[in-house]
Scaffold this motif. Structure first.
Motif, short mmCIF file in Angstrom:
data_model
loop_
_atom_site.label_atom_id
_atom_site.label_comp_id
_atom_site.label_asym_id
_atom_site.label_seq_id
_atom_site.Cartn_x
_atom_site.Cartn_y
_atom_site.Cartn_z
N UNK A 186 1.21 -1.14 -0.11
CA UNK A 186 0.02 0.23 -0.17
C UNK A 186 0.90 1.16 -0.06
N UNK A 187 -0.15 2.38 0.05
CA UNK A 187 0.91 3.85 0.35
C UNK A 187 2.43 3.83 -0.85
N UNK A 188 1.84 3.28 -2.72
CA UNK A 188 2.62 3.57 -3.62
C UNK A 188 3.42 2.28 -3.77
N UNK A 189 3.69 1.16 -3.20
CA UNK A 189 4.19 0.38 -2.84
C UNK A 189 4.20 -0.61 -4.38
N UNK A 190 2.72 -0.85 -4.26
CA UNK A 190 2.50 -1.56 -5.87
C UNK A 190 2.66 -1.13 -6.98
N UNK A 191 2.85 0.38 -7.67
CA UNK A 191 3.79 1.28 -8.41
C UNK A 191 5.41 1.38 -8.49
N UNK A 192 6.02 0.49 -6.93
CA UNK A 192 7.46 0.28 -6.47
C UNK A 192 7.22 -0.67 -6.86
N UNK A 193 6.38 -1.94 -6.52
CA UNK A 193 6.95 -3.66 -7.17
C UNK A 193 6.41 -3.68 -9.16
N UNK A 194 5.64 -3.34 -9.68
CA UNK A 194 5.83 -3.40 -10.83
C UNK A 194 7.07 -2.52 -11.35
N UNK A 195 7.35 -1.17 -11.12
CA UNK A 195 8.68 -0.62 -12.29
C UNK A 195 9.52 -1.61 -12.20
N UNK A 196 10.25 -1.51 -13.57
CA UNK A 196 9.61 -0.25 -14.95
C UNK A 196 8.77 -0.16 -15.53
N UNK A 197 7.11 -1.15 -15.45
CA UNK A 197 6.19 -1.35 -16.65
C UNK A 197 5.84 -0.13 -16.67
N UNK A 198 4.80 0.44 -17.21
CA UNK A 198 3.65 1.41 -18.00
C UNK A 198 2.87 1.25 -16.54
N UNK A 199 2.47 1.47 -16.11
CA UNK A 199 1.10 1.56 -15.14
C UNK A 199 -0.08 2.16 -15.64
N UNK A 200 -0.99 1.83 -15.33
CA UNK A 200 -2.32 2.14 -15.70
C UNK A 200 -3.43 2.03 -14.64
N UNK A 201 -3.23 3.09 -14.46
CA UNK A 201 -4.92 2.77 -13.01
C UNK A 201 -6.02 2.78 -13.13
N UNK A 202 -7.06 2.51 -13.26
CA UNK A 202 -8.63 2.45 -13.30
C UNK A 202 -9.15 2.80 -12.51
N UNK A 203 -9.64 4.09 -11.54
CA UNK A 203 -9.95 4.13 -9.91
C UNK A 203 -10.87 4.56 -9.98
N UNK A 204 -12.20 3.21 -9.33
CA UNK A 204 -13.37 4.02 -8.63
C UNK A 204 -13.28 4.76 -7.19
N UNK A 205 -13.80 5.39 -7.15
CA UNK A 205 -13.21 5.49 -6.59
C UNK A 205 -14.40 6.20 -4.98
N UNK A 206 -14.16 5.97 -3.49
CA UNK A 206 -14.98 5.97 -2.93
C UNK A 206 -14.28 6.56 -1.40
N UNK A 207 -13.54 7.59 -2.35
CA UNK A 207 -12.40 8.56 -1.31
C UNK A 207 -13.22 10.39 -1.40
#
Length: 447
Positions: A186-207
């Motif tokens: 959490x807190x950006x950790x998935x982006x860190x784990x997936x780097x250096x791939x191009x990450x495109x997140x689709x977000x349904x927000x509950x915040x």
């Protein structure tokens, strides 16, 4: 959508309130959101104003999870089809998919199967490379559904601190500040784990405000909170965490554990986050339906927060003003709001913020004519109960002393169940937080 719709609608006002709730939830359906936000023309994938040349990537991998994870996985398969090579998504509302594994998790308290599912999803994230397009599906509920305890922390530690935070009345941003610093992704950790791939997140927000670092604890977003702030949250609410969590937070605050990645971290060099649905999506649908039915719509706010029973009193005060003076809008009207209220647990009963909101409102509405109020959590699960929320009107409470006792003991579920007030949908496959609808007609209209 509602399993018990026939038992709930006994007046025109109640019927319209229920119709509005169903319209709001339907508008936030991830299938609809992805259909409206994502398009593919030959090798060009377009999401909002951004576009990606699929010919530039060796593979497309789908990751993520949340309450809407199953619906989102099904929808992205519909958009990309066989171009998806593999994927793993964690949710509590599974859907049938062909190319993406939909793995089980639990909400609102993390579970052992959620840990196993998240571990499997992260193993796939670790495998992606520079030539991968990683489509990450993120939605509300992801914080609990995708537990990944940091080294030295057990699932029972996470469960204990999560339950204490939920019972404390803490806001979601505060809860997630703690979760992010107890997690391996959490807190950006998935982006860190997936780097250096191009990450495109689709977000349904509950915040409220669509804070990317808070939605599902921000797996692909920079984190502005710190270990020290997580400690402050626990202190503020008088929570004594398990020893392993206290030790990790202390070591992190003293620089002995790496901090979650902030906006300057290279992990985000190839990350794009796209919010495709949020609380206002649902409110717009309510507004449109009210207008179609000949009622003047009024969107109060998509950012209502605070103690549920107190927020309810303010909403009722506005409806009273509308009926009495026509200010700020003339009846007949539909007034709606979104956001997230909280409950500070003092008793040991069953219920949730939307049920407490409804019962508190019904105490204020006693003997009021031609007003109905419905309040739900759009994921279909209010608190730790099997109800989405409740619907009430001026006739719901005839025994105010018992209603007040139910609120005092946080045991509103059985009270509302006995009066056919509970709204039951089951998991809806989406989550854009709370949705409240108040239908107000002039009492003279019935005479």
């Amino acid at each position: 959508m509602m399993r018990n719709r026939e038992a709930l609608g006994s007046t025109p006002e109640r019927d319209l309130a229920l119709d509005c709730i169903e319209a709001g939830i339907a508008a936030a359906d991830p299938v609809r959101a992805i259909d409206e936000s994502v398009s593919l023309e030959e090798n060009r994938l377009t999401i909002g104003e951004a576009s990606y040349d699929l010919a530039s990537y060796a593979e497309i991998v789908v990751l993520g999870g949340g309450n809407a994870g199953g619906r989102m996985a099904s929808a992205i398969e519909g958009a990309l089809g066989e171009r998806i090579d593999r994927g793993r998504v964690v949710t509590d509302a599974p859907e049938k998919t062909e190319r993406i594994e939909v793995l089980p998790g639990d909400h609102p308290v993390p579970s052992e199967r959620g840990v196993a599912s998240t571990r499997a999803m992260l193993e796939l994230a670790d495998e992606v490379g520079e030539e991968t397009l990683a489509v990450v599906l993120v939605s509300g509920g992801g914080s609990a559904l995708m537990p990944a305890p940091a080294e030295g922390i057990s699932l029972s530690d996470l469960q204990e601190v999560t339950e204490a935070l939920l019972a404390s009345g803490a806001e979601i941003g505060e809860i997630n500040a703690v979760r992010k610093h107890c997690s391996a992704f959490k807190g950006g950790g998935l982006a860190r784990r997936a780097a250096p791939a191009q990450v495109v997140s689709l977000i349904v927000s509950d915040v409220i405000g669509n804070d990317l670092s808070t939605i599902a604890s921000g797996p692909t977003a920079p984190d502005g909170t710190t270990f020290a702030e997580a400690q402050e949250v626990l202190s503020r609410y008088g929570i004594d965490p398990p020893e392993a969590i206290a030790d990790r937070l202390d070591r992190g605050a003293n620089g002995k554990v790496e901090e979650t990645p902030d906006a300057g971290d290279p992990a985000f060099d190839h990350v794009d986050n796209h919010v495709i649905a949020d609380g206002f999506t649902a409110l717009e649908a309510v507004r449109d339906l009210a207008d179609e039915r000949g009622y003047e719509p009024l969107v109060l706010s998509s950012s209502v927060r605070g103690e549920a029973r107190e927020a309810a009193k303010t909403h009722v005060a506005i409806t009273e003003e509308v009926q009495r003076t026509g200010n700020p809008i003339e009846p007949p009207t539909v007034i709606c709001s979104g956001g997230e209220t909280t409950v500070t647990l003092r008793g040991d009963g069953t219920g949730g913020p939307n049920q407490e909101f409804a019962l508190s409102a019904s105490l204020e509405l006693r003997e009021s004519e031609r007003i109905a109020l419905a309040s739900v959590d759009t994921d279909g699960i209010d608190g730790a109960s099997d109800a989405a929320g409740a619907i009430v009107d001026g006739g719901t409470v005839s025994d105010p002393e018992f209603a007040r006792a139910a609120l005092a003991d946080n045991d509103v579920y059985p009270y509302l169940e006995e009066r056919d007030g509970l709204i039951e949908t089951g998991p809806t496959g989406t989550n854009v937080n709370d949705l409240r609808v108040l239908v107000v007609t002039s009492p003279e209209a019935s005479r």
